[in-house]
Motif scaffolding. Structure first.
Motif, PDB file in Angstrom:
ATOM      1  N   ALA A  49     -10.368   6.741   2.972  1.00 51.61           N
ATOM      2  CA  ALA A  49     -10.974   5.546   3.552  1.00 51.61           C
ATOM      3  C   ALA A  49     -11.813   5.916   4.767  1.00 51.61           C
ATOM      4  N   SER A  50     -12.764   5.054   5.101  1.00 50.48           N
ATOM      5  CA  SER A  50     -13.613   5.278   6.270  1.00 50.48           C
ATOM      6  C   SER A  50     -12.927   4.880   7.565  1.00 50.48           C
ATOM      7  N   ASN A  51     -12.097   3.816   7.501  1.00 51.87           N
ATOM      8  CA  ASN A  51     -11.644   3.182   8.739  1.00 51.87           C
ATOM      9  C   ASN A  51     -10.340   3.740   9.297  1.00 51.87           C
ATOM     10  N   PHE A  52      -9.661   4.608   8.548  1.00 54.04           N
ATOM     11  CA  PHE A  52      -8.439   5.240   9.042  1.00 54.04           C
ATOM     12  C   PHE A  52      -8.525   6.737   8.761  1.00 54.04           C
ATOM     13  N   PRO A  53      -9.078   7.524   9.689  1.00 53.38           N
ATOM     14  CA  PRO A  53      -9.313   8.949   9.429  1.00 53.38           C
ATOM     15  C   PRO A  53      -8.044   9.770   9.243  1.00 53.38           C
ATOM     16  N   PHE A  54      -6.888   9.205   9.562  1.00 53.17           N
ATOM     17  CA  PHE A  54      -5.620   9.902   9.334  1.00 53.17           C
ATOM     18  C   PHE A  54      -4.733   9.141   8.343  1.00 53.17           C
ATOM     19  N   ALA A  55      -4.431   7.882   8.626  1.00 53.52           N
ATOM     20  CA  ALA A  55      -3.415   7.146   7.871  1.00 53.52           C
ATOM     21  C   ALA A  55      -3.827   6.824   6.442  1.00 53.52           C
ATOM     22  N   PHE A  56      -5.136   6.730   6.155  1.00 54.28           N
ATOM     23  CA  PHE A  56      -5.610   6.478   4.801  1.00 54.28           C
ATOM     24  C   PHE A  56      -6.620   7.540   4.387  1.00 54.28           C
ATOM     25  N   SER A  57      -6.381   8.748   4.833  1.00 55.07           N
ATOM     26  CA  SER A  57      -7.326   9.821   4.556  1.00 55.07           C
ATOM     27  C   SER A  57      -6.589  11.018   3.966  1.00 55.07           C
ATOM     28  N   VAL A  58      -6.947  12.221   4.390  1.00 63.96           N
ATOM     29  CA  VAL A  58      -6.442  13.448   3.760  1.00 63.96           C
ATOM     30  C   VAL A  58      -4.919  13.512   3.767  1.00 63.96           C
ATOM     31  N   GLY A  59      -4.299  13.164   4.882  1.00 63.29           N
ATOM     32  CA  GLY A  59      -2.845  13.181   4.971  1.00 63.29           C
ATOM     33  C   GLY A  59      -2.242  11.795   4.941  1.00 63.29           C
ATOM     34  N   GLY A  60      -2.971  10.828   4.383  1.00 69.36           N
ATOM     35  CA  GLY A  60      -2.560   9.438   4.436  1.00 69.36           C
ATOM     36  C   GLY A  60      -1.549   9.031   3.384  1.00 69.36           C
ATOM     37  N   GLY A  61      -1.401   7.720   3.229  1.00 64.78           N
ATOM     38  CA  GLY A  61      -0.345   7.176   2.391  1.00 64.78           C
ATOM     39  C   GLY A  61      -0.417   7.579   0.933  1.00 64.78           C
ATOM     40  N   ASP A  62      -1.629   7.636   0.360  1.00 62.24           N
ATOM     41  CA  ASP A  62      -1.741   8.059  -1.030  1.00 62.24           C
ATOM     42  C   ASP A  62      -1.293   9.506  -1.191  1.00 62.24           C
ATOM     43  N   THR A  63      -1.709  10.357  -0.261  1.00 61.62           N
ATOM     44  CA  THR A  63      -1.361  11.774  -0.348  1.00 61.62           C
ATOM     45  C   THR A  63       0.136  11.995  -0.193  1.00 61.62           C
ATOM     46  N   VAL A  64       0.734  11.401   0.823  1.00 65.81           N
ATOM     47  CA  VAL A  64       2.155  11.675   1.073  1.00 65.81           C
ATOM     48  C   VAL A  64       3.020  11.086  -0.027  1.00 65.81           C
ATOM     49  N   SER A  65       2.683   9.905  -0.538  1.00 69.56           N
ATOM     50  CA  SER A  65       3.501   9.327  -1.608  1.00 69.56           C
ATOM     51  C   SER A  65       3.381  10.138  -2.888  1.00 69.56           C
ATOM     52  N   ALA A  66       2.191  10.684  -3.151  1.00 69.10           N
ATOM     53  CA  ALA A  66       2.020  11.526  -4.332  1.00 69.10           C
ATOM     54  C   ALA A  66       2.783  12.838  -4.188  1.00 69.10           C
ATOM     55  N   LEU A  67       2.692  13.470  -3.028  1.00 76.18           N
ATOM     56  CA  LEU A  67       3.452  14.699  -2.799  1.00 76.18           C
ATOM     57  C   LEU A  67       4.951  14.433  -2.930  1.00 76.18           C
ATOM     58  N   ALA A  68       5.402  13.313  -2.388  1.00 76.97           N
ATOM     59  CA  ALA A  68       6.813  12.971  -2.491  1.00 76.97           C
ATOM     60  C   ALA A  68       7.227  12.809  -3.954  1.00 76.97           C
ATOM     61  N   ALA A  69       6.358  12.237  -4.759  1.00 73.05           N
ATOM     62  CA  ALA A  69       6.660  12.032  -6.175  1.00 73.05           C
ATOM     63  C   ALA A  69       6.736  13.342  -6.946  1.00 73.05           C
ATOM     64  N   GLY A  70       6.207  14.416  -6.363  1.00 76.61           N
ATOM     65  CA  GLY A  70       6.176  15.698  -7.047  1.00 76.61           C
ATOM     66  C   GLY A  70       4.815  16.035  -7.608  1.00 76.61           C
ATOM     67  N   CYS A  71       3.776  15.316  -7.146  1.00 76.72           N
ATOM     68  CA  CYS A  71       2.416  15.509  -7.651  1.00 76.72           C
ATOM     69  C   CYS A  71       1.567  16.279  -6.645  1.00 76.72           C
ATOM     70  N   PRO A  72       0.736  17.210  -7.114  1.00 77.79           N
ATOM     71  CA  PRO A  72      -0.269  17.802  -6.239  1.00 77.79           C
ATOM     72  C   PRO A  72      -1.428  16.827  -6.054  1.00 77.79           C
ATOM     73  N   VAL A  73      -2.244  17.042  -5.033  1.00 78.89           N
ATOM     74  CA  VAL A  73      -3.297  16.096  -4.677  1.00 78.89           C
ATOM     75  C   VAL A  73      -4.610  16.827  -4.444  1.00 78.89           C
ATOM     76  N   VAL A  74      -5.708  16.233  -4.908  1.00 81.17           N
ATOM     77  CA  VAL A  74      -7.054  16.671  -4.523  1.00 81.17           C
ATOM     78  C   VAL A  74      -7.744  15.470  -3.883  1.00 81.17           C
ATOM     79  N   VAL A  75      -8.138  15.625  -2.628  1.00 84.06           N
ATOM     80  CA  VAL A  75      -8.732  14.537  -1.855  1.00 84.06           C
ATOM     81  C   VAL A  75     -10.247  14.654  -1.855  1.00 84.06           C
ATOM     82  N   LYS A  76     -10.926  13.537  -2.109  1.00 83.71           N
ATOM     83  CA  LYS A  76     -12.364  13.440  -1.881  1.00 83.71           C
ATOM     84  C   LYS A  76     -12.522  12.910  -0.470  1.00 83.71           C
ATOM     85  N   ALA A  77     -12.920  13.802   0.456  1.00 82.15           N
ATOM     86  CA  ALA A  77     -13.003  13.428   1.865  1.00 82.15           C
ATOM     87  C   ALA A  77     -14.091  12.379   2.078  1.00 82.15           C
TER      88      ALA A  77
END
Length: 487
Positions: A124-152
């Motif tokens: 996301a544009s408006n949250f450079p941390f919480a909804f970005s590379v290390g944000g909620g989508d990333t951490v929940s996916a890692l927790a689920a056991g999934c690897p992540v590729v982020v489009k910055a």
């Protein structure tokens, strides 16, 4: 395909393939060990906060206090999902023992959730941390056991790279988190055959574009998008005008209005002195506000275009008027808060256009004569992430509650929607266009469900079952056995 496209495809392909290889090991890692990694990631973010926030401030101008708070929130998300993994209920382990006397006879059936695979995340544009590379989508996916590729996001590329570096250092395999840059990278990422799901936070137009790419795949995959939201606020006659006005002005202008939960519509009483008091108080509160620079030139242009259309509508004299404007602020490219006012009939005639999101510090105040008139109009609004009621007398709200329950994913009483708690009960989603899948959330413990898929085992030998489903319950998980929950 151009040479540039070939280069982008190669970069995306390498990131996804590396993530997939690392993910095979990660999904086999016990949940308790993944929880320890998430705790380490939380500590790493806090440890590097002094390095992270200045880089983000240079790109976003959000300020030290806001950015430090966002880093802390992001770290808290990692800690929450460590708790989710240790709790174990996310696995949704269910056991039905065989019953030959059932009709039809029932075999031994056991079910639990497993990780999907590589998850593509659009920052996301408006949250450079919480909804970005290390944000909620990333951490929940890692927790689920999934690897992540982020489009910055193009609005904060250096912040994205630095965050990725911090996170990778704390991961057991840095390839579990890939990162790609550039608008052109989105297509190859979404279309990659190893990508199994997509998380997106952004505009309605951007979300539709990503959905179109997914539909072109030979194997369409789940798309969890958080798109636009107008977040209506219903002010009932018993509410306190001064409190409503001050709270609304603060929420409207927080972060220069660049929150997905920004209150874009406010319904206030029209008749009598009370109704006039609400309007006067809101006008005074908004006139005292100051805007500021927006995150990117594109967002600023979108805000000026959308608020400009409302201003043209007001100038045309069709029942919409300017209620109040704040100051723009002294920084280059700053924008001013703007609030318009109209009556319920004019607003209804102007739908759907007047019910659309204007991303930024702009809103419409709508006067109504009788709360009983509101449900019909609320039912015509697009889906929202939130809906808010302000009242002292709870009975006043009884007629509007059913409409709001169908309209939004989070209902707020005497508060303001900006600010989303990171907790077990939070639901951050809503009917289209607030999100693409209203049954799922992008914030809170339940967001892990997006990246999991159930697998049932029929008459499977105990020694080959996942530990979560074995008879002895070696992990001590909460499970449903023969229809009954067991702690």
């Amino acid at each position: 395909m151009t040479g540039t496209d070939t280069g982008i495809d190669a970069v995306v392909n390498e990131a996804v393939e590396r993530a997939a290889a690392a993910g095979a090991r990660w999904r086999a890692t016990p949940a308790s060990e993944r929880a320890g990694v998430l705790d380490a990631l939380s500590e790493a973010l806090l440890k590097h906060a002094d390095e992270l926030w200045p880089v983000a401030d240079a790109e976003t101008h959000l300020g030290e206090a806001r950015l430090r708070g966002e880093i802390a929130r992001t770290a808290a998300q990692f800690r929450l999902f460590a708790e989710v993994l240790r709790d174990g209920a996310y696995a949704d382990a269910v056991i039905d023992h065989p019953d030959p006397g059932a009709t039809p006879p029932r075999p031994d059936v056991r079910r639990m959730n497993h990780p999907l695979g590589v998850v593509a995340v659009f920052s996301a544009s408006n949250f450079p941390f919480a909804f970005s590379v290390g944000g909620g989508d990333t951490v929940s996916a890692l927790a689920a056991g999934c690897p992540v590729v982020v489009k910055a996001h193009e609005g904060h590329p250096r912040t994205s790279d630095l965050t990725a570096s911090v996170v990778r250092q704390a991961l057991p395999d840095p390839d579990l988190l890939g990162i790609v840059h550039g608008f052109e990278a989105g297509g190859p990422l979404v279309r990659h055959p190893l990508v199994t799901a997509v998380g997106f936070t952004g505009s309605l137009a951007g979300g539709k574009a990503v959905k179109g790419l997914i539909d072109e795949r030979p194997d369409p995959i789940p798309f969890y998008g958080e798109l636009g939201s107008v977040n209506p606020v219903v002010v009932l006659p018993s509410a306190d005008p001064a409190a409503v006005a001050s709270g609304f002005a603060a929420s409207l202008t927080l972060g220069v209005g660049q929150f997905c939960t920004n209150p874009g519509l406010v319904f206030v009483p029209e008749a009598g002195e009370e109704g006039a008091e609400f309007e006067r108080a809101i006008a005074e509160a908004v006139a005292a506000t100051t805007g500021g620079p927006m995150l990117t030139a594109k967002i600023r242009e979108g805000y000026l275009r959308a608020s400009g259309r409302l201003a043209e509508h007001a100038e045309a004299g069709g029942g919409l008027a300017v209620l109040a404007s704040g100051a723009a602020g002294g920084a280059d490219g700053s924008v001013a808060p703007r609030v318009f006012v109209t009556d319920l009939d004019t607003f209804a005639d102007g739908l759907p256009e007047l019910g659309e999101e204007c991303f930024g510090p702009a809103a419409i105040v709508v006067r109504y004569r009788d709360p009983a008139d509101l449900p019909a109009i609320l039912g015509r609004l697009p889906g929202s992430l939130t809906a808010t009621v302000h009242a002292v007398d709870a009975e006043e709200a009884r007629e509007v509650v059913p409409a709001l329950q169908r309209l939004a994913g989070r209902l707020i009483w005497n508060g303001w929607p900006t600010g989303v708690a990171v907790c077990w009960a939070m639901h951050h989603g809503g009917p289209w266009p607030a999100s693409t899948t209203p049954a799922h959330t992008s914030v809170g413990a339940a967001s892990i469900r997006r990246w999991l898929t159930p697998v049932a085992y029929q008459d499977w030998p105990d020694e080959l079952l996942p530990p979560e489903l074995r008879d002895g319950n070696p992990l001590g998980l909460p499970r449903r056995v023969d229809g009954r929950l067991e702690a």
